[in-house]
Each structure stands twice: as structure tokens, then as C-alpha cells.
Design an enzyme around this catalytic site. Structure first.
Site, short mmCIF file in Angstrom:
data_model
loop_
_atom_site.label_atom_id
_atom_site.label_comp_id
_atom_site.label_asym_id
_atom_site.label_seq_id
_atom_site.Cartn_x
_atom_site.Cartn_y
_atom_site.Cartn_z
N ARG A 2 -3.93 10.32 3.20
CA ARG A 2 -2.71 11.05 3.48
C ARG A 2 -1.87 11.23 2.20
NH1 ARG A 2 -0.86 14.06 7.22
NH2 ARG A 2 1.38 14.06 7.45
N ASP A 7 3.53 0.78 12.25
CA ASP A 7 2.28 0.24 11.69
C ASP A 7 1.99 -1.18 12.18
OD1 ASP A 7 2.22 2.58 10.25
OD2 ASP A 7 2.97 1.69 8.39
N LYS A 66 0.83 -1.22 0.00
CA LYS A 66 0.00 0.00 0.00
C LYS A 66 0.86 1.27 0.00
CE LYS A 66 -2.44 2.86 3.31
NZ LYS A 66 -1.49 3.55 4.18
N ASN A 67 1.82 1.34 0.92
CA ASN A 67 2.54 2.60 1.08
C ASN A 67 3.55 2.86 -0.05
OD1 ASN A 67 1.01 3.35 3.21
ND2 ASN A 67 2.49 2.72 4.79
N CYS A 113 -5.23 8.68 8.42
CA CYS A 113 -5.54 8.27 9.79
C CYS A 113 -5.11 9.33 10.78
CB CYS A 113 -4.78 6.98 10.14
SG CYS A 113 -5.34 5.55 9.24
N ARG A 167 0.22 15.30 12.52
CA ARG A 167 1.06 14.80 11.42
C ARG A 167 1.42 15.98 10.51
NH1 ARG A 167 -1.57 9.42 8.92
NH2 ARG A 167 0.56 9.07 8.21
N PRO A 168 2.37 16.81 10.95
CA PRO A 168 2.71 18.00 10.17
C PRO A 168 3.39 17.63 8.84
CG PRO A 168 4.25 17.73 11.99
CD PRO A 168 3.20 16.66 12.16
N ILE A 169 3.41 18.59 7.89
CA ILE A 169 4.13 18.35 6.63
C ILE A 169 5.20 19.44 6.42
CG2 ILE A 169 2.30 17.03 5.49
CD1 ILE A 169 1.70 19.61 3.85
N ASP A 170 5.66 20.00 7.56
CA ASP A 170 6.63 21.09 7.47
C ASP A 170 7.92 20.67 6.74
OD1 ASP A 170 6.79 19.45 9.87
OD2 ASP A 170 8.50 20.68 10.46
N ILE A 183 7.27 7.05 17.10
CA ILE A 183 6.96 7.76 15.84
C ILE A 183 5.70 8.62 16.02
CG2 ILE A 183 6.63 7.55 13.32
CD1 ILE A 183 9.23 6.18 14.16
N ARG A 243 -9.22 0.86 3.47
CA ARG A 243 -8.27 1.80 2.87
C ARG A 243 -6.91 1.14 2.64
NH1 ARG A 243 -6.69 6.12 6.17
NH2 ARG A 243 -5.15 6.13 4.54
N1 EPU Z 1 6.97 14.49 10.61
C1 EPU Z 1 7.11 15.83 10.88
N2 EPU Z 1 7.11 16.71 9.83
C2 EPU Z 1 6.94 16.31 8.54
C3 EPU Z 1 6.78 14.94 8.28
C4 EPU Z 1 6.80 14.05 9.34
O1 EPU Z 1 7.28 16.24 12.02
O2 EPU Z 1 6.93 17.15 7.65
C5 EPU Z 1 7.00 13.52 11.73
C6 EPU Z 1 5.67 12.79 11.87
O3 EPU Z 1 4.76 13.52 12.65
C7 EPU Z 1 6.11 11.50 12.53
C8 EPU Z 1 7.49 11.25 11.92
O4 EPU Z 1 7.91 12.50 11.38
O5 EPU Z 1 6.27 11.67 13.91
C9 EPU Z 1 7.53 10.23 10.80
O6 EPU Z 1 6.53 10.51 9.85
P1 EPU Z 1 6.66 10.12 8.32
O7 EPU Z 1 6.67 11.37 7.51
O8 EPU Z 1 7.77 9.16 8.14
O9 EPU Z 1 5.27 9.39 8.06
P2 EPU Z 1 4.33 9.52 6.82
O10 EPU Z 1 5.13 9.61 5.58
O11 EPU Z 1 3.27 10.54 7.05
C10 EPU Z 1 4.27 6.96 6.36
C11 EPU Z 1 3.20 5.93 6.21
C12 EPU Z 1 2.58 5.61 7.56
C13 EPU Z 1 3.67 5.15 8.52
C14 EPU Z 1 4.78 6.20 8.61
C15 EPU Z 1 5.95 5.77 9.47
C16 EPU Z 1 2.35 6.40 4.00
C17 EPU Z 1 1.24 6.91 3.16
N3 EPU Z 1 2.17 6.44 5.31
O12 EPU Z 1 3.61 8.11 6.87
O13 EPU Z 1 1.66 4.55 7.34
O14 EPU Z 1 3.12 4.95 9.80
O15 EPU Z 1 5.27 6.48 7.27
O16 EPU Z 1 6.51 4.62 8.97
O17 EPU Z 1 3.36 5.93 3.50
C18 EPU Z 1 -0.21 3.22 7.77
O18 EPU Z 1 0.10 2.58 6.74
O19 EPU Z 1 -1.08 2.84 8.59
C19 EPU Z 1 0.49 4.48 8.03
C20 EPU Z 1 0.03 5.38 8.88
#
Ligand code: EPU
Length: 423
Positions: free
Chosen positions: A94, A306, A23-24, A118, A123-126, A328, A398
Site C-alpha cells: 500500500r 489493526d 512498520k507504518n 491488504c 481503500r480509495p485514495i481520492d 474504519i 510484510r
Molecule cells: N479513505 C478514503 N479515501 C482516501 C483515504 C482513505 O475514503 O483517500 C478511507 C479508508 O477507506 C478508510 C479510512 O479512510 O476507511 C481510513 O484510512 P486511512 O487512509 O487512514 O488508512 P491508510 O493510510 O490506507 C493506514 C495503515 C493501515 C491502518 C490504517 C488505519 C499504512 C501503510 N497503513 O492505512 O495499516 O489500518 O492507516 O489506521 O500506514 C496494517 O498495518 O495492517 C494496516 C492496514
């Protein structure tokens, strides 16, 4: 009308299951395909709602999407138009944020709504936005929409404060057409990142180092269509391995890359699970006594956050005390409240859970508060006495490809019912 999933627990499962495409990876590969100038064929597409949502977004962008076979998509962006993505569908998942990197990389402009997904705490995207800005883009946020634009993207060195999966992939996509070399330091190392880099390289990109913490991207002028097969889903595999450890007489889980599951497999070995690991499959046989373990979630290759949720359900059956430290997403413990409804003995601390077992779980009405909480409810439902009713099943749909059918074939008694809701 909303659906509930019902599971009658207490049956031992037996047989083989084949794991679907990841999925991811899929949710990033589909947006990445729009960077090409010709058709991209992706094989191994899982049957999940997130793919339907992304296909809908592609249609908004006038990208031609053909489903050749159930697991086989041809994405042709030849007549694509870069329209504003302000539709509700964008907020359903997401991964819609991968269109930020892809459209910025291709057109130097993107306007889109906040992504959804979820709720696991903030879950910031900064880091994504800082990466785009480092490449020369400006980012503005107004009335729920981001506008990201650049006259020209120029390669540079980007250090990620956190090794974020999403930021690493998004920056990679934005940088493929940038002038010169982009270096991402402290990049995330998840297998899904390698899969996306592999697709982009087949299209003609020049990405090196994916899977390590330093990735370099040398910009190119054009990307072609290509053929790509998705890696197996390590989280779906891990979920079925946990199910097998919980309730299998004997189960074979096929189409896995065991190396992607090292952290889980070694924890299960420590718990005493009876398993045989092969090149691309694992066989699990019934174990009478499981031992409690301590788990700390970490970025790959550490224990995946996960899988922490489905593992918690199994740990309710282990002897002694187990502890989960979630590093995380420190709020990712809603599944524990649901497990408590079924009789689990779990104490929640800040960012940790202490599970005492073994406890008999009893069927109850529970909620899939998020995707992997849903997986934990399925594991618990299979384990418990009586019938479990899981609501908000759309979260499970999902991310898990045909989970009911796969479980039925293994001998589970699982079905769905539609329910009336009070207005
Ligand atoms: N973070 C920030 N700022 C950012 C991005 C991330 O502070 O701009 C923090 C997050 O809040 C978190 C950490 O960095 O504490 C790691 O987040 P990451 O960006 O790695 O996660 P993600 O890309 O949003 C993906 C998977 C998640 C999985 C995480 C960690 C996808 C679509 N989602 O999320 O999958 O938990 O990596 O491995 O690839 C799931 O499949 O159930 C799921 C939530």
C-alpha cells in the site's frame, strides 16, 4: 515454493521481547527521505518484506541505498532520477503511494501504478488526489497508472473529509516545497504522522501541529540529509501484549511507548489482564479468567483497527459476550471465518462481530488473508490444542519483524515448512 507457518499450541510463554521500529512509520519515512538533497540515515528499520519492496523501488529511482547494519539504512537521493513506477513491485504494498507525494513535491511530476496492500474492503485514495489537486496539481488515470503533475505547487487550506493517515502524510510530503503555507484540517493524529513530520523537520522542513488535527506546512527551498530513529511499532507491541494476555506465564514487552497503546491497555485492564505498565515496557502475568468486552475501532487515539483482529482471537477465551464494531474498514473480518474453523463462536453482522466465550480452540489449517488476520492466527495458534497451519505467511512477513524468532525465544513451538502446490 510457498511456505506455511506451523504452531503447536498449549505452551505457556515466558521471557522478554523487544519491539522493533514501527512498520507504518518506516514505510512513509523511506519515501520521505527522497525529498532530501543529501544522505538520510534511518535507524530502527524493522526486518519486514515491505522495507525490501521499498528499497527495490528506491533502486528503480537510482537512489543509493546502503544497509550499514541490520536495522540501519542510509538513503542517498543525490543522483536520483524520476522514472515511471510501473513495475509489479509497486503493487505489492500500500505504502508505495507515498512516492506520489514525495515525487510530486520534489519534481512536480509523478507517474506510477495503483498501490497494493491488504484487501480490507475498498481503500480509495481520492483524498490524497484531492489534496494534490488543491495544491495545484492535475491528476489523470490511464491504463492502471496515475500521472500527477504541477507547474508549481502553491500552499492552500485542505480539509480532509476523513482523517486519513495516508492522505495526511502524502499531502505533508507534497507540500514541503510548495510556495507559502499549506494547512491540513481534520488531519489524522497517529504517532506515525508525528514521526514523519519529525524526520522532515530534521531535514529542514517547517511543519507544525503534527499529532493534532491541524497541521501547517510552510514551504522551504531545500532539504538536507539527517539522522533519524524510528518510533517503536505500537501494533507489533499490541500484538505481543495480546499474545502475553493469552498465553504468558510472565512476559515483559520492552521498547514501547505506553501512551500509544492507551486504548488497548485500558481494554485489557477491563478484561482483567494482570499487567504492570512502566515508562517503556509492560509486564504481563498469567490471568485465569478474562471478561468479555465491547470494542469500537476509531482513528488514533481510539482503538486501532489493526489490533482489532489479534484481539478477536483473545476474546474467544473471555467469559461472556464480546462485541467488535469496526468503523474504519467494515469488511475487516476475514480472520473471524478462520477463527471459526478452529472452533470459535463468532457471529458476523454488518461491520460487527459478536464473540461468545470461552471456547476451546483446536488446531486447523487456516489462512492469513491479510497481515493482521495473520497476527490473529498466530495468537489463536498459540492458544489452541494441537497444531495450527497458517498459509499465505507472506502477509505476516510484510509487517512483523522476525516474529518466529521472537516467539521461539519466549518458548513457543513455531516453525515453517515449504509446501507443494497443485498446478
Ligand atoms: N479513505 C478514503 N479515501 C482516501 C483515504 C482513505 O475514503 O483517500 C478511507 C479508508 O477507506 C478508510 C479510512 O479512510 O476507511 C481510513 O484510512 P486511512 O487512509 O487512514 O488508512 P491508510 O493510510 O490506507 C493506514 C495503515 C493501515 C491502518 C490504517 C488505519 C499504512 C501503510 N497503513 O492505512 O495499516 O489500518 O492507516 O489506521 O500506514 C496494517 O498495518 O495492517 C494496516 C492496514
Amino acid at each position: 515454493m510457498p511456505e506455511v507457518m506451523k504452531i503447536e499450541g498449549g505452551h505457556l510463554l515466558e521471557g522478554e521481547v523487544t519491539i522493533s521500529g514501527a512498520k507504518n512509520a518506516t514505510v512513509a519515512l523511506i519515501p520521505a527521505a527522497v525529498l532530501a538533497n543529501g544522505p538520510v540515515t534511518i535507524v530502527g528499520i524493522p526486518q519486514i518484506a515491505d522495507v525490501d519492496s521499498l528499497s527495490e523501488i528506491l533502486q528503480i529511482l537510482k537512489v543509493d541505498v546502503k544497509e550499514i547494519d541490520r536495522d540501519h539504512l542510509v538513503i542517498d537521493p543525490s543522483n536520483m532520477e524520476n522514472t515511471t513506477l510501473d513495475q509489479d513491485i509497486v503493487t505489492k504494498l500500500r505504502a508505495s503511494y507515498y512516492f506520489m507525494g514525495a515525487l510530486l513535491g520534489k519534481y512536480g511530476y509523478v507517474k506510477m501504478q495503483m498501490p497494493g496492500g491488504c484487501y480490507l474492503g475498498p481503500r480509495p485514495i481520492d483524498l490524497h488526489l484531492k489534496g494534490f489537486e488543491a495544491l495545484g496539481a492535475t491528476t489523470t488515470y490511464d491504463k492502471g497508472c496515475y500521472t500527477i503533475e504541477a507547474k508549481k505547487l502553491v500552499g492552500t487550506k485542505i480539509f480532509l473529509d476523513i482523517a486519513s493517515v495516508g492522505a495526511t502524510i502524502n499531502i505533508m510530503m507534497a507540500a514541503v516545497y510548495a510556495e507559502g503555507r499549506t494547512t491540513i484540517e481534520n488531519a489524522a493524529k497517529e504517532p506515525e504522522i508525528i514521526d514523519v513530520a519529525t524526520l522532515l523537520n530534521k531535514m529542514g522542513a517547517r511543519i507544525r501541529g503534527a499529532g493534532t488535527n491541524v497541521i501547517t506546512i510552510d514551504g522551504v527551498n531545500s532539504l538536507n540529509g539527517c539522522f533519524h530513529e524510528i518510533i517503536p511499532d505500537r501494533i507489533e507491541a499490541g500484538t505481543f501484549i495480546i499474545i502475553a494476555a493469552a498465553v504468558a506465564k510472565k512476559m515483559v514487552i520492552n521498547n514501547i511507548i505506553p501512551q500509544h497503546l492507551d486504548a488497548l491497555l485500558s481494554k485489557l485492564q477491563e478484561m482483567g489482564v494482570n499487567m504492570t505498565i512502566d515508562v517503556d515496557k509492560v509486564t504481563i502475568e498469567h490471568t485465569d479468567k478474562l471478561k468479555g468486552v465491547d470494542v469500537t475501532t476509531k482513528p488514533y487515539p481510539g482503538f486501532a483497527t489493526d489490533l482489532q483482529q489479534p484481539l478477536t482471537a483473545l476474546l474467544t477465551q473471555a467469559e461472556g459476550e464480546s462485541r467488535i464494531d469496526e468503523t474504519i474498514y467494515i469488511e475487516r473480518f476475514k480472520h473471524c471465518i478462520e477463527l471459526q474453523r478452529m472452533g470459535a463462536n463468532i457471529e458476523l453482522l454488518n461491520g460487527s462481530a459478536i464473540i461468545k466465550g470461552p471456547t476451546q480452540l483446536d488446531g486447523a489449517k487456516v489462512q492469513a488473508t491479510d497481515l493482521r488476520c495473520g497476527a490473529a492466527m498466530v495468537v489463536a495458534g498459540l492458544l489452541c490444542d494441537g497444531i495450527t497451519e497458517i498459509s499465505n505467511v507472506y502477509h505476516i512477513d510484510r509487517g512483523y519483524s522476525e516474529i518466529d524468532e521472537k516467539l521461539k525465544k519466549l518458548g513457543a513451538n513455531i516453525w515453517r515448512e515449504t509446501i507443494e502446490v497443485d498446478e
